[in-house]
Design a protein around this motif. Structure first.
Motif, PDB file in Angstrom:
ATOM      1  N   VAL A  63      13.348 -11.131  -5.441  1.00  0.00           N
ATOM      2  CA  VAL A  63      12.467 -11.129  -6.608  1.00  0.00           C
ATOM      3  C   VAL A  63      12.540 -12.378  -7.165  1.00  0.00           C
ATOM      4  O   VAL A  63      12.941 -12.548  -8.438  1.00  0.00           O
ATOM      5  CB  VAL A  63      12.795  -9.957  -7.205  1.00  0.00           C
ATOM      6  N   SER A  64      11.867 -13.399  -6.421  1.00  0.00           N
ATOM      7  CA  SER A  64      11.888 -14.924  -7.029  1.00  0.00           C
ATOM      8  C   SER A  64      10.602 -15.225  -7.605  1.00  0.00           C
ATOM      9  O   SER A  64       9.683 -14.267  -7.411  1.00  0.00           O
ATOM     10  CB  SER A  64      12.225 -15.897  -5.822  1.00  0.00           C
ATOM     11  N   ARG A  65      10.481 -16.019  -8.263  1.00  0.00           N
ATOM     12  CA  ARG A  65       9.139 -16.460  -8.853  1.00  0.00           C
ATOM     13  C   ARG A  65       8.236 -16.816  -7.932  1.00  0.00           C
ATOM     14  O   ARG A  65       7.000 -16.732  -7.893  1.00  0.00           O
ATOM     15  CB  ARG A  65       9.555 -17.747  -9.974  1.00  0.00           C
ATOM     16  N   GLU A  66       9.025 -17.701  -6.765  1.00  0.00           N
ATOM     17  CA  GLU A  66       8.049 -17.950  -5.665  1.00  0.00           C
ATOM     18  C   GLU A  66       7.284 -16.940  -5.005  1.00  0.00           C
ATOM     19  O   GLU A  66       6.108 -16.893  -4.657  1.00  0.00           O
ATOM     20  CB  GLU A  66       8.724 -18.880  -4.694  1.00  0.00           C
ATOM     21  N   ARG A  67       8.153 -15.829  -4.699  1.00  0.00           N
ATOM     22  CA  ARG A  67       7.620 -14.721  -4.017  1.00  0.00           C
ATOM     23  C   ARG A  67       6.655 -13.851  -5.040  1.00  0.00           C
ATOM     24  O   ARG A  67       5.787 -13.216  -4.426  1.00  0.00           O
ATOM     25  CB  ARG A  67       8.929 -13.798  -3.647  1.00  0.00           C
ATOM     26  N   LEU A  68       6.893 -13.770  -5.971  1.00  0.00           N
ATOM     27  CA  LEU A  68       6.046 -12.877  -7.018  1.00  0.00           C
ATOM     28  C   LEU A  68       4.630 -13.806  -7.046  1.00  0.00           C
ATOM     29  O   LEU A  68       3.544 -12.900  -6.837  1.00  0.00           O
ATOM     30  CB  LEU A  68       6.593 -13.050  -8.372  1.00  0.00           C
ATOM     31  N   LEU A  69       4.476 -15.160  -7.163  1.00  0.00           N
ATOM     32  CA  LEU A  69       3.306 -15.691  -7.094  1.00  0.00           C
ATOM     33  C   LEU A  69       2.442 -15.508  -5.797  1.00  0.00           C
ATOM     34  O   LEU A  69       1.495 -15.569  -5.553  1.00  0.00           O
ATOM     35  CB  LEU A  69       3.385 -17.176  -7.556  1.00  0.00           C
ATOM     36  N   ARG A  70       3.404 -15.588  -4.463  1.00  0.00           N
ATOM     37  CA  ARG A  70       2.754 -15.286  -3.257  1.00  0.00           C
ATOM     38  C   ARG A  70       2.294 -14.122  -3.258  1.00  0.00           C
ATOM     39  O   ARG A  70       1.150 -13.824  -2.816  1.00  0.00           O
ATOM     40  CB  ARG A  70       3.792 -15.849  -2.217  1.00  0.00           C
ATOM     41  N   ARG A  71       2.969 -13.034  -3.588  1.00  0.00           N
ATOM     42  CA  ARG A  71       2.432 -11.711  -3.618  1.00  0.00           C
ATOM     43  C   ARG A  71       1.148 -11.566  -4.779  1.00  0.00           C
ATOM     44  O   ARG A  71       0.326 -10.740  -4.308  1.00  0.00           O
ATOM     45  CB  ARG A  71       3.482 -10.809  -4.163  1.00  0.00           C
ATOM     46  N   ALA A  72       0.998 -12.247  -5.836  1.00  0.00           N
ATOM     47  CA  ALA A  72      -0.127 -12.180  -6.569  1.00  0.00           C
ATOM     48  C   ALA A  72      -1.202 -12.868  -5.843  1.00  0.00           C
ATOM     49  O   ALA A  72      -2.331 -12.490  -6.021  1.00  0.00           O
ATOM     50  CB  ALA A  72       0.211 -13.000  -8.046  1.00  0.00           C
ATOM     51  N   ALA A  73      -1.213 -13.897  -5.293  1.00  0.00           N
ATOM     52  CA  ALA A  73      -2.126 -14.648  -4.631  1.00  0.00           C
ATOM     53  C   ALA A  73      -2.646 -13.671  -3.334  1.00  0.00           C
ATOM     54  O   ALA A  73      -3.772 -13.882  -3.134  1.00  0.00           O
ATOM     55  CB  ALA A  73      -1.716 -15.869  -3.940  1.00  0.00           C
ATOM     56  N   GLU A  74      -2.029 -12.788  -2.767  1.00  0.00           N
ATOM     57  CA  GLU A  74      -2.320 -12.063  -1.754  1.00  0.00           C
ATOM     58  C   GLU A  74      -3.164 -10.808  -2.438  1.00  0.00           C
ATOM     59  O   GLU A  74      -3.565  -9.877  -1.726  1.00  0.00           O
ATOM     60  CB  GLU A  74      -1.363 -11.294  -0.883  1.00  0.00           C
ATOM     61  N   SER A  75      -2.976 -10.413  -3.803  1.00  0.00           N
ATOM     62  CA  SER A  75      -3.489  -9.173  -4.320  1.00  0.00           C
ATOM     63  C   SER A  75      -4.919  -9.070  -4.174  1.00  0.00           C
ATOM     64  O   SER A  75      -5.802  -9.906  -4.137  1.00  0.00           O
ATOM     65  CB  SER A  75      -3.212  -9.348  -5.813  1.00  0.00           C
ATOM     66  N   SER A  76      -5.458  -7.778  -3.989  1.00  0.00           N
ATOM     67  CA  SER A  76      -6.796  -7.377  -4.149  1.00  0.00           C
ATOM     68  C   SER A  76      -7.480  -7.462  -5.495  1.00  0.00           C
ATOM     69  O   SER A  76      -8.765  -7.537  -5.381  1.00  0.00           O
ATOM     70  CB  SER A  76      -7.026  -6.112  -3.355  1.00  0.00           C
TER      71      SER A  76
END
Length: 291
Positions: free
Chosen positions: A76-89
């Motif tokens: 649960v890293s900052r980078e992975r959070l932001l990648r998941r945010a960028a993929e959000s609908s």
């Protein structure tokens, strides 16, 4: 204060200012409270729960045997959070930035501890407990005690198994039993609230049937005993992929409750299926409520 959609049609009013202890540590208290309840804060935390769900319940994350990523919160890293945010609908989630995250949590461990507190807070589960209290009240008007035990146990087990938040709580308690924050928040936010609410539900049900506790037994005892069985049964059900049953094909949760009830409640020698509600203005239940 903010609202959260936890289940379809259910809106929870949820103040996070006392839950998140590490949010915006350099800000003034009033500002910290505002930041804690901002949509962006909740979005960052929800993204963290999504990652935990994917990694722990669906195993979509790193292989748990691969060294540095083997710890539960390691992925649960900052980078992975932001990648998941960028993929959000959700366009609002897609606009989350690294600076917004760093302002709220300058250090990773601060986010992790607030994420644990966010997961364990009881408010999202209270809507379910309200539903169970209402369902139990309705059941006492239609069913015998034995039928109610069967029905209520099945409904609760299905609801718990379908609840992602409860599943994550179970995983963390089983895998990190000595983690100080898991222990603290489980006691402060989870068990204190859930057991208190269930104590009230059990008292409500027993009052409807005119039942009294056995000497030395409290409503809290019922809640602790029944919910301990629920915890064990749900953990086994998740592991095996099926609800565990006895040799007679009775659900283990139902069988355990039936086994405990006579030592906890004064049934006056009656079979639970023969016990019907008395709080119906003197009316007896229909024959369908009897075994």
């Amino acid at each position: 204060m903010d609202t959260q959609q936890t289940e379809p049609g259910a809106v929870v009013i949820d103040d996070l200012s006392e839950v998140l202890q590490h949010i915006a540590p350099r800000a003034y208290r009033k500002t910290r409270a505002k930041v804690a309840n901002s949509p962006e804060t909740r979005q960052f935390l929800d993204l963290g729960l999504e990652i935990l769900r994917a990694d722990l319940l669906e195993h979509e994350g790193p292989d748990m045997e691969e060294g540095e990523h083997s710890r539960i919160f390691g992925s649960v890293s900052r980078e992975r959070l932001l990648r998941r945010a960028a993929e959000s609908s959700d366009p609002k989630v897609r606009f989350l930035t690294e600076n917004q995250f760093r302002y709220r949590w300058p250090h990773k461990n601060e986010y992790t501890e607030d994420l644990i507190a966010y997961l364990f807070r009881p408010e999202p589960y209270n809507a379910h407990l309200d539903m169970m209290a209402a369902a139990a009240n309705d059941m006492t008007r239609q069913l015998s005690l034995g039928q109610l035990i069967e029905k209520l146990a099945a409904v609760e087990l299905d609801a718990v198994l379908a609840n992602v938040r409860v599943s994550l709580i179970t995983v963390l308690q089983a895998s990190l039993p000595n983690h100080p924050r898991v222990r603290e928040y489980a006691a402060r936010y989870w068990y204190a609230n859930v057991l208190d609410r269930w104590s009230g539900i059990y008292e409500q049900v027993c009052n409807a049937y005119g039942l009294h506790l056995q000497p030395g037994v409290t409503w809290e005892d019922l809640a602790v005993l029944f919910n301990s069985v629920i915890d064990g049964v749900t953990l086994r059900a998740r592991t095996e992929g099926a609800v565990p049953t006895t040799s007679s094909n009775q659900p283990v949760l139902t069988a355990a409750i039936f086994a405990m009830v006579p030592s906890l409640l004064d049934l006056d020698g009656r079979d639970p299926y023969e016990i019907t509600a008395i709080a119906t203005h003197g009316e007896s239940l229909p024959s369908s409520a009897r075994r």
